[in-house]
Structures are given as C-alpha cells and as structure tokens.
Design a protein around this motif. Structure first.
Motif, short mmCIF file in Angstrom:
data_model
loop_
_atom_site.label_atom_id
_atom_site.label_comp_id
_atom_site.label_asym_id
_atom_site.label_seq_id
_atom_site.Cartn_x
_atom_site.Cartn_y
_atom_site.Cartn_z
N MET A 1 0.83 -1.21 0.00
CA MET A 1 0.00 0.00 0.00
C MET A 1 0.87 1.26 0.00
SD MET A 1 -3.15 0.85 -0.17
CE MET A 1 -4.21 2.25 0.08
N LYS A 2 2.02 1.19 0.69
CA LYS A 2 2.92 2.34 0.72
C LYS A 2 3.36 2.72 -0.69
CE LYS A 2 7.39 3.92 2.43
NZ LYS A 2 8.64 3.56 3.13
N ALA A 3 3.72 1.72 -1.51
CA ALA A 3 4.16 1.99 -2.88
C ALA A 3 3.05 2.63 -3.69
CB ALA A 3 4.63 0.71 -3.54
N ILE A 4 1.82 2.22 -3.46
CA ILE A 4 0.69 2.79 -4.21
C ILE A 4 0.49 4.24 -3.81
CG2 ILE A 4 -1.78 2.64 -4.66
CD1 ILE A 4 -1.60 -0.37 -4.20
N ASN A 5 0.55 4.54 -2.51
CA ASN A 5 0.40 5.92 -2.05
C ASN A 5 1.50 6.81 -2.60
OD1 ASN A 5 -1.91 5.37 -0.54
ND2 ASN A 5 -0.75 4.89 1.31
N GLU A 6 2.72 6.29 -2.65
CA GLU A 6 3.82 7.05 -3.22
C GLU A 6 3.62 7.26 -4.72
OE1 GLU A 6 7.41 5.05 -2.17
OE2 GLU A 6 7.32 5.69 -0.07
N THR A 7 3.04 6.26 -5.39
CA THR A 7 2.74 6.40 -6.82
C THR A 7 1.74 7.51 -7.06
OG1 THR A 7 3.17 4.05 -7.26
CG2 THR A 7 1.78 5.23 -8.84
N ILE A 8 0.70 7.55 -6.27
CA ILE A 8 -0.33 8.61 -6.39
C ILE A 8 0.31 9.98 -6.20
CG2 ILE A 8 -2.40 9.57 -5.33
CD1 ILE A 8 -3.15 6.61 -4.63
N SER A 9 1.14 10.12 -5.19
CA SER A 9 1.80 11.41 -4.92
C SER A 9 2.73 11.79 -6.06
CB SER A 9 2.59 11.34 -3.61
OG SER A 9 1.73 11.11 -2.52
N PHE A 10 3.47 10.80 -6.59
CA PHE A 10 4.42 11.07 -7.67
C PHE A 10 3.69 11.55 -8.92
CE2 PHE A 10 6.88 9.71 -11.37
CZ PHE A 10 8.10 10.34 -11.12
N ILE A 11 2.61 10.87 -9.28
CA ILE A 11 1.86 11.25 -10.49
C ILE A 11 1.28 12.65 -10.34
CG2 ILE A 11 -0.16 10.70 -11.90
CD1 ILE A 11 0.44 7.74 -11.42
N LYS A 12 0.77 12.96 -9.16
CA LYS A 12 0.21 14.31 -8.94
C LYS A 12 1.30 15.37 -9.03
CE LYS A 12 -3.91 13.03 -6.36
NZ LYS A 12 -4.70 13.16 -5.09
N GLU A 13 2.51 15.02 -8.61
CA GLU A 13 3.63 15.96 -8.75
C GLU A 13 3.98 16.17 -10.22
OE1 GLU A 13 6.89 14.44 -6.53
OE2 GLU A 13 5.89 14.64 -4.59
N GLN A 14 3.95 15.08 -10.99
CA GLN A 14 4.28 15.20 -12.42
C GLN A 14 3.31 16.11 -13.15
OE1 GLN A 14 7.26 13.81 -13.57
NE2 GLN A 14 7.33 13.52 -11.35
N TYR A 15 2.05 16.03 -12.78
CA TYR A 15 1.03 16.84 -13.45
C TYR A 15 0.66 18.09 -12.66
CZ TYR A 15 0.59 13.14 -16.87
OH TYR A 15 0.86 12.24 -17.87
N ASN A 16 1.36 18.30 -11.53
CA ASN A 16 1.25 19.53 -10.75
C ASN A 16 -0.20 19.91 -10.42
OD1 ASN A 16 2.30 21.77 -9.39
ND2 ASN A 16 2.12 23.09 -11.22
N LEU A 329 -6.06 -3.81 -6.28
CA LEU A 329 -5.81 -2.85 -5.22
C LEU A 329 -5.24 -1.55 -5.79
CD1 LEU A 329 -5.67 -2.12 -2.21
CD2 LEU A 329 -3.42 -3.23 -2.13
N PHE A 330 -4.31 -1.69 -6.75
CA PHE A 330 -3.73 -0.52 -7.40
C PHE A 330 -4.81 0.29 -8.12
CE2 PHE A 330 -1.52 1.80 -10.68
CZ PHE A 330 -0.28 2.14 -10.14
N LEU A 331 -5.66 -0.40 -8.88
CA LEU A 331 -6.74 0.27 -9.61
C LEU A 331 -7.69 1.00 -8.66
CD1 LEU A 331 -7.53 -2.52 -12.21
CD2 LEU A 331 -6.76 -0.22 -12.78
N LYS A 332 -8.08 0.34 -7.61
CA LYS A 332 -9.04 0.91 -6.65
C LYS A 332 -8.45 2.14 -5.96
CE LYS A 332 -12.07 -0.49 -2.79
NZ LYS A 332 -11.68 0.56 -1.81
N SER A 333 -7.23 2.02 -5.48
CA SER A 333 -6.62 3.11 -4.71
C SER A 333 -6.35 4.33 -5.58
CB SER A 333 -5.31 2.62 -4.08
OG SER A 333 -5.55 1.55 -3.20
N THR A 334 -5.82 4.13 -6.77
CA THR A 334 -5.52 5.28 -7.63
C THR A 334 -6.78 5.98 -8.08
OG1 THR A 334 -5.36 3.70 -9.48
CG2 THR A 334 -3.29 4.44 -8.47
N ASN A 335 -7.77 5.26 -8.53
CA ASN A 335 -9.00 5.89 -9.01
C ASN A 335 -9.77 6.59 -7.89
OD1 ASN A 335 -9.53 5.36 -12.04
ND2 ASN A 335 -8.75 3.40 -11.30
N GLU A 336 -9.74 6.04 -6.69
CA GLU A 336 -10.40 6.68 -5.56
C GLU A 336 -9.68 7.95 -5.11
OE1 GLU A 336 -10.75 3.73 -2.52
OE2 GLU A 336 -12.58 2.85 -3.39
N ASN A 337 -8.43 8.11 -5.57
CA ASN A 337 -7.66 9.31 -5.23
C ASN A 337 -7.44 10.22 -6.44
OD1 ASN A 337 -6.48 9.23 -2.27
ND2 ASN A 337 -6.57 7.12 -3.00
#
Length: 380
Positions: A1-16, A329-337
């Motif tokens: 789950m930690k890696a998924i949360n970091e992925t969400i944060s990273f993508i949001k940083e890329q697209y600012n 889990l990846f699909l659910k977490s990213t789309n919900e965020n």
C-alpha cells in the motif's frame, strides 16, 4: 500500500495538480485553431479540401510509405484494409486476443472470423512463435493460399496490433507469414511515431491502419488512415472509401459497393496541426517514461519499457503488478484518489460475440490480463 500511495503522490507531482488526472488527454498547442478557421472560411468542411490532401502527404512522409488514405476512424481503416488485402466472407484472420475490440470487430465486419493467438510477454503483441506453432498444427498450404485444417477455411491475413505503441517482432512474424502465403496487415492504431529497427511501424505490412481518436498521441477528434507501399492498393482504398464513385464532372456512377468513410476536411485540418507537433509529443512522452521508469524501479514495481531495436511512442504507459489482487488494489486506490488508471482490455474470447472463436492456450495473454495497468500518459 505504501508503494501505491507514493505512486499517487508522484503522479500528482508530475502533473502539478491535486485535481482529477485523466489517463490521456489531447494537447492543442499549435496551429489547430488557425487551420480550423481557414477551413471554415474556405467552406470546404467536408471530405474534399486542401487539408485532406496535406494530411495524406504528411502521413506518407511520417510512415515512409508511398500512399496514405484519410478515413473516418481507425476501425474503418482496418476494415477496408482487410478487404484490400483479400479477406472475404467466410475467411479467417490470425490476430491477438489481447487487443482493443476494434481489431476483432473489423474482421467481423468483413464477415470473416478471428483466430486468437498468444502474445509475447515483452511486446504484449502477437507472438511469431505462437503463429508458427498454430500453422504447424493447423496450416494447410495450397497453391491459392493457406487453409485451416480444423475448419477448412482460408486464412487470408494476419493482423498484429502494436499494443500501447510497443512494436511486435515484425521481422520474424512477416517471415513466418510469408512462408505460409499469409499477408500481414499492421494494426498500428496505437503506434504512430514508434519504430522497429529504425523504420516506422506501419511501413512493414502489406497495408497498415492508424487511429486519430481523441485519446491517441495525435488526434483530430476522430479519424484514421490507411498506409501502404503498394500504390495500386492505396488508390483502390481511396476509391472504396469514397463510395466507389467513378470520377466524372457531374455524373454519379458507382461500379461496386464502397464506403462513405471519408475524413472531413475539418478533421484533417486539426490532424495536420497535430502532426506538426508529433516530434515534440514523442520527446515529452519519452521524458515522462524515463521519470516513471526511475520512480517505479525504486518502488519495486515493473514499468513497461521498449524492447531492443525498437523505439516506442509510449502512447499509454503501463505497469505490471505482481498478481490480480495487487492489480485490483492498485486500480481501486488510484481511481479513488483522482488518478485515473485502467486495466488492460478483457481478452477478446471472453466477449460473447467471440467466445466460440478458435484460440491457442493464451498463457502470456492471460498472465498480462491479470497484471497490466495503464497510468496517466498525457503529453505535458
């Protein structure tokens, strides 16, 4: 789950942004408005106009082919190409089950039947080994072509799809198909700008089909193109997609069944402006892919990259999760965020209209179906 949360944060940083991040949105930063206004002012907004001709010339130059034909969408491009290549009612076409439904639908539109063969793990596209094994078991080579021993039907084409812009192993595939008298038609809908051994995808098959849908690397809202190095076939394609009308100053004479599949000049104007920016789009996508690759490597997630001797356009970038549970889990977490991700397509033989089609074991396709997820891939 930690890696998924970091992925969400990273993508949001890329697209600012903290707002919703779509999977792939078009970027209009060139002459789109200028060319559209010129087209409106000219009154040539339908299928006859200077931008249609310009678009076809640009596609010939980009793909290194002799003839390009502008059509309404990628599906129409495949359908007409199948007819041009000789696919008739009752025939069979070798293709992959791991693809967008348009690939299979275009075959069905010709009243032919798809035969679904496995993909390679590295390209996610039609496997030359799978084609060779199938033909060794079921192929019957005759003077007039190849036939399926099991069904008795003629195998009149092979239709590989360059999944997400990653080129299939074209040399091996074409060599096998040539030995069985089966012409190859490239479904290059997703691979504009990709290269195989230094040459553009779309320049290897007898014919090739491209898409310019709203989510593609280059878009004109809708739109498609047929390209070929066979000038005679290309002219036939132009004729068929223009309702099979014999040129005449004023008479309406149609001597065979054609299609009203012409690309309007308005769409072509948009496409020309987009094609002018293709090199920049490819550069930006490769930069994003490099950043994704570095990030995911440090987080223990496999990011899909191009194979040796190829250049992918990285149209839709993707990760490979450990298993279906991790994928879901990846699909659910990213789309919900508010980060849009999606799974790879459901395999074609799982769809009700193709459930009875002949297929092989699909070991690689089923492995990928359970693990591949597309992540935001827009040009920034």
């Amino acid at each position: 789950m930690k890696a998924i949360n970091e992925t969400i944060s990273f993508i949001k940083e890329q697209y600012n942004t903290e707002n919703f991040i779509p999977l792939h949105v078009p970027h209009f930063g060139g002459n789109e408005k200028k060319y559209l206004l010129e087209t409106i002012d000219s009154t040539f907004v339908s299928s006859v106009g200077a931008y249609v001709d310009q678009f076809e010339m640009m596609m010939q130059n980009i793909t290194g082919t002799k003839k390009a034909v502008a059509v309404v969408n990628g599906t129409a491009a495949i359908q007409v190409s199948l007819r041009l290549i000789g696919v008739k009612a009752g025939d069979e076409v070798l293709t992959q089950a791991l693809t967008f439904v348009a690939t299979a639908n275009a075959i069905a539109y010709q009243n032919a039947t798809p035969v679904f063969l496995d993909v390679d793990l590295d390209t996610m596209g039609l496997s030359p080994d799978a084609v060779a094994l199938f033909l060794q078991e079921f192929g019957d080579l005759r003077e007039d072509g190849c036939y399926n021993k099991k069904t008795g039907k003629r195998i009149s084409a092979c239709l590989p799809m360059h999944t997400f812009g990653f080129p299939v192993h074209l040399d091996e595939l074409i060599e096998i198909c040539n030995s069985w008298k089966i012409p190859v038609l490239e479904d290059a809908a997703e691979s504009l700008g990709s290269k195989y051994k230094g040459k553009p995808t779309g320049s290897f098959g007898k014919l090739s089909a491209f898409s310019f849908n709203g989510n593609k690397i280059v878009t004109c809202g809708g739109g498609g193109a047929i390209v070929t190095n066979d000038s005679e076939l290309g002219e036939k394609g132009k004729y068929l997609t223009t309702t099979a009308k014999i040129p005449h100053l004023y008479e309406y004479v149609h001597d065979e069944m054609g299609y009203n599949f012409r690309m309007p000049n308005l769409n072509a104007a948009l496409a020309c402006a987009q094609l002018e920016q293709l090199d920049d789009f490819l550069t930006n996508k490769r930069r994003l892919a490099t950043e994704y690759k570095s990030f995911f490597a440090s987080n223990g997630i496999k990011f899909r990259t191009e194979t040796p001797n190829t250049e992918a356009n990285y149209w839709l970038m993707c990760v490979e999760l450990e298993n279906k549970i991790e994928r879901d889990l990846f699909l659910k977490s990213t789309n919900e965020n508010s980060v849009m991700t999606r799974p790879i397509w459901q395999l074609m033989y799982r769809l009700p209209m193709y459930v009875d089609c002949q297929r092989d074991r699909q070991i690689n396709a089923e492995f990928l179906e359970e693990r591949i997820v597309n992540i935001p891939s827009s040009v920034r």
